[in-house]
Structures are given as structure tokens and as C-alpha cells.
Design a protein around this motif. Sequence first.
Motif, short mmCIF file in Angstrom:
data_model
loop_
_atom_site.label_atom_id
_atom_site.label_comp_id
_atom_site.label_asym_id
_atom_site.label_seq_id
_atom_site.Cartn_x
_atom_site.Cartn_y
_atom_site.Cartn_z
N LYS A 123 -16.93 -15.72 -7.67
CA LYS A 123 -17.32 -16.19 -6.34
C LYS A 123 -18.80 -16.59 -6.29
N LEU A 124 -19.61 -16.01 -7.18
CA LEU A 124 -21.05 -16.28 -7.19
C LEU A 124 -21.45 -17.29 -8.26
N LYS A 125 -20.48 -17.96 -8.83
CA LYS A 125 -20.74 -18.90 -9.92
C LYS A 125 -21.81 -19.92 -9.51
N GLY A 126 -22.80 -20.10 -10.39
CA GLY A 126 -23.86 -21.06 -10.15
C GLY A 126 -25.01 -20.53 -9.31
N LYS A 127 -24.95 -19.27 -8.89
CA LYS A 127 -26.00 -18.69 -8.07
C LYS A 127 -26.77 -17.64 -8.88
N PRO A 128 -28.03 -17.40 -8.52
CA PRO A 128 -28.77 -16.32 -9.18
C PRO A 128 -28.05 -14.99 -8.92
N LEU A 129 -28.12 -14.09 -9.88
CA LEU A 129 -27.42 -12.82 -9.78
C LEU A 129 -28.40 -11.66 -9.75
N SER A 130 -28.04 -10.65 -8.97
CA SER A 130 -28.83 -9.44 -8.88
C SER A 130 -27.88 -8.25 -9.07
N PHE A 131 -28.07 -7.55 -10.19
CA PHE A 131 -27.23 -6.40 -10.51
C PHE A 131 -28.00 -5.12 -10.18
N HIS A 132 -27.34 -4.20 -9.50
CA HIS A 132 -27.90 -2.86 -9.32
C HIS A 132 -27.27 -2.00 -10.41
N LEU A 133 -28.10 -1.53 -11.34
CA LEU A 133 -27.62 -0.78 -12.50
C LEU A 133 -28.01 0.68 -12.40
N ILE A 134 -27.15 1.53 -12.94
CA ILE A 134 -27.46 2.94 -13.11
C ILE A 134 -27.65 3.16 -14.60
N ARG A 135 -28.84 3.57 -14.96
CA ARG A 135 -29.19 3.75 -16.36
C ARG A 135 -28.51 5.01 -16.88
N TRP A 136 -27.98 4.95 -18.11
CA TRP A 136 -27.35 6.13 -18.71
C TRP A 136 -28.40 7.17 -19.06
N LYS A 137 -29.65 6.71 -19.29
CA LYS A 137 -30.76 7.62 -19.60
C LYS A 137 -31.29 8.21 -18.31
N TRP A 138 -31.61 9.50 -18.36
CA TRP A 138 -32.20 10.13 -17.19
C TRP A 138 -33.71 10.08 -17.32
N HIS A 139 -34.42 10.59 -16.34
CA HIS A 139 -35.88 10.54 -16.28
C HIS A 139 -36.55 11.15 -17.51
N ASP A 140 -35.94 12.19 -18.08
CA ASP A 140 -36.55 12.87 -19.23
C ASP A 140 -36.18 12.24 -20.56
N GLY A 141 -35.44 11.12 -20.54
CA GLY A 141 -35.03 10.44 -21.77
C GLY A 141 -33.69 10.90 -22.29
N GLY A 142 -33.18 12.02 -21.76
CA GLY A 142 -31.85 12.50 -22.15
C GLY A 142 -30.77 11.75 -21.38
N THR A 143 -29.54 12.13 -21.60
CA THR A 143 -28.43 11.49 -20.92
C THR A 143 -28.31 12.02 -19.50
N TYR A 144 -28.08 11.12 -18.54
CA TYR A 144 -27.85 11.51 -17.15
C TYR A 144 -26.56 12.33 -17.10
N LYS A 145 -26.65 13.62 -16.79
CA LYS A 145 -25.56 14.57 -16.95
C LYS A 145 -24.24 14.18 -16.26
N PRO A 146 -24.23 13.63 -15.05
CA PRO A 146 -22.95 13.25 -14.45
C PRO A 146 -22.19 12.17 -15.24
N LEU A 147 -22.86 11.47 -16.14
CA LEU A 147 -22.19 10.45 -16.95
C LEU A 147 -21.55 11.03 -18.22
N LEU A 148 -21.89 12.25 -18.59
CA LEU A 148 -21.40 12.82 -19.85
C LEU A 148 -19.88 12.76 -20.00
N PRO A 149 -19.08 13.17 -18.99
CA PRO A 149 -17.62 13.10 -19.17
C PRO A 149 -17.13 11.66 -19.37
N TYR A 150 -17.73 10.72 -18.67
CA TYR A 150 -17.35 9.31 -18.82
C TYR A 150 -17.68 8.81 -20.23
#
Length: 182
Positions: A123-150
Motif C-alpha cells: 500500500k505504501l509502494k513508492g513512498k518513503p518508509l518509516s519503521f519502528h523497530l525493537i532492538r534485540w539488544k538491550w541497554h546493557d548490550g545483552g539480549t532483551y529478556k522478553p525476546l529470549l523465548p522467541y
Amino acid sequence: WGDKMLEWYDPVISILGNEDLLEAFLSMMLVVTEINFSLDLQNSSFLDESWQLPVCLTYETVPCKELGMVLKYLDGRIFIVDRLPQSQAEVDEVVLVGDVIDEINGVSLRNAYNGQAGTVLQKLKGKPLSFHLIRWKWHDGGTYKPLLPYLQVLREKIPNFQLQHKHTRKEEIEGQCLLGGR
């Protein structure tokens, strides 16, 4: 329903009906009004699973034929499981393998169904895109714990799946500069 309410409401023991309780309540409310709350609604995707807030970022990119992100849908989440070589996603150096796409151009992809990101992108073909991403890395450089099971399920389903820790092109360029003495 006034009678029903009076059945449970007693003005004598109510905070607002009891002078001592009211004074303590108003004092607490005065303190609370002085606290600066900074609620980031953009960062609320995992609040049902954890009070730990993930690292979030926005990836903005130009219109292109192919972004080069390989996606995997897992329990309503969209994971980036690979980036194609020389693709827009690789050149832009924002997305890491293991990150979660939370929304595209303001369209929420929480609880996404298979193919929903493709439908939104079409639907957005040809338009600039803006993705909101959740980084797998947490603030301390380790893995963001709620993502571990996934991430564990992704490793089981995709044998060669590996989290991407850094952007490869930046490392190559930095290495070339060191070799060249600059």
C-alpha cells in the motif's frame, strides 16, 4: 443502580468522606503532581510481557523496489531473520538480524498475521518508509529478556539463524582505514 452503589459505598470509610484519609490522599496527590512522568507510548509493545522497556529506534528509508529484509512471523511478532547482501537494508546499516518490526509508517504490527507487513508495504509502494523497530539488544548490550523465548524458537526453526551484533559494512570500512593508515 444507585441502590447497588450504596450497598458497597460507605461515606464514613471512603477516602473522600473521611477527613483524615482525605488529607493524606491530597498530600500524596500534591507530591505526585510534582513528579515528571515521561511515558513513551511508542515503546509500549512489550508491556504485557515485561516492565523492562526495550531499545527502540526508527529506521527511515527511501522508496525502493526491495528492502532486503527477510522476515519471520512468530506469535504476532515480525522478526528480521536475515538481510540480503547489497540491499537497501544492508546499505542503510540500521536494521540488525534479530530486531522486531513494531510498525511501518504508523501502522501497528503488534499481533501481526502472516504477510501483514507485505500488505502494508504494498500500500505504501513508492513512498518513503518509516519503521519502528525493537532492538534485540538491550541497554546493557545483552539480549532483551522478553525476546529470549522467541529467539529460542527462531533458532530451532531456522538452524543457521544468528543474531547480528554489528553492521558489517562499517567494520569493513573501519578495517580498510586502519590498513591504509588513515
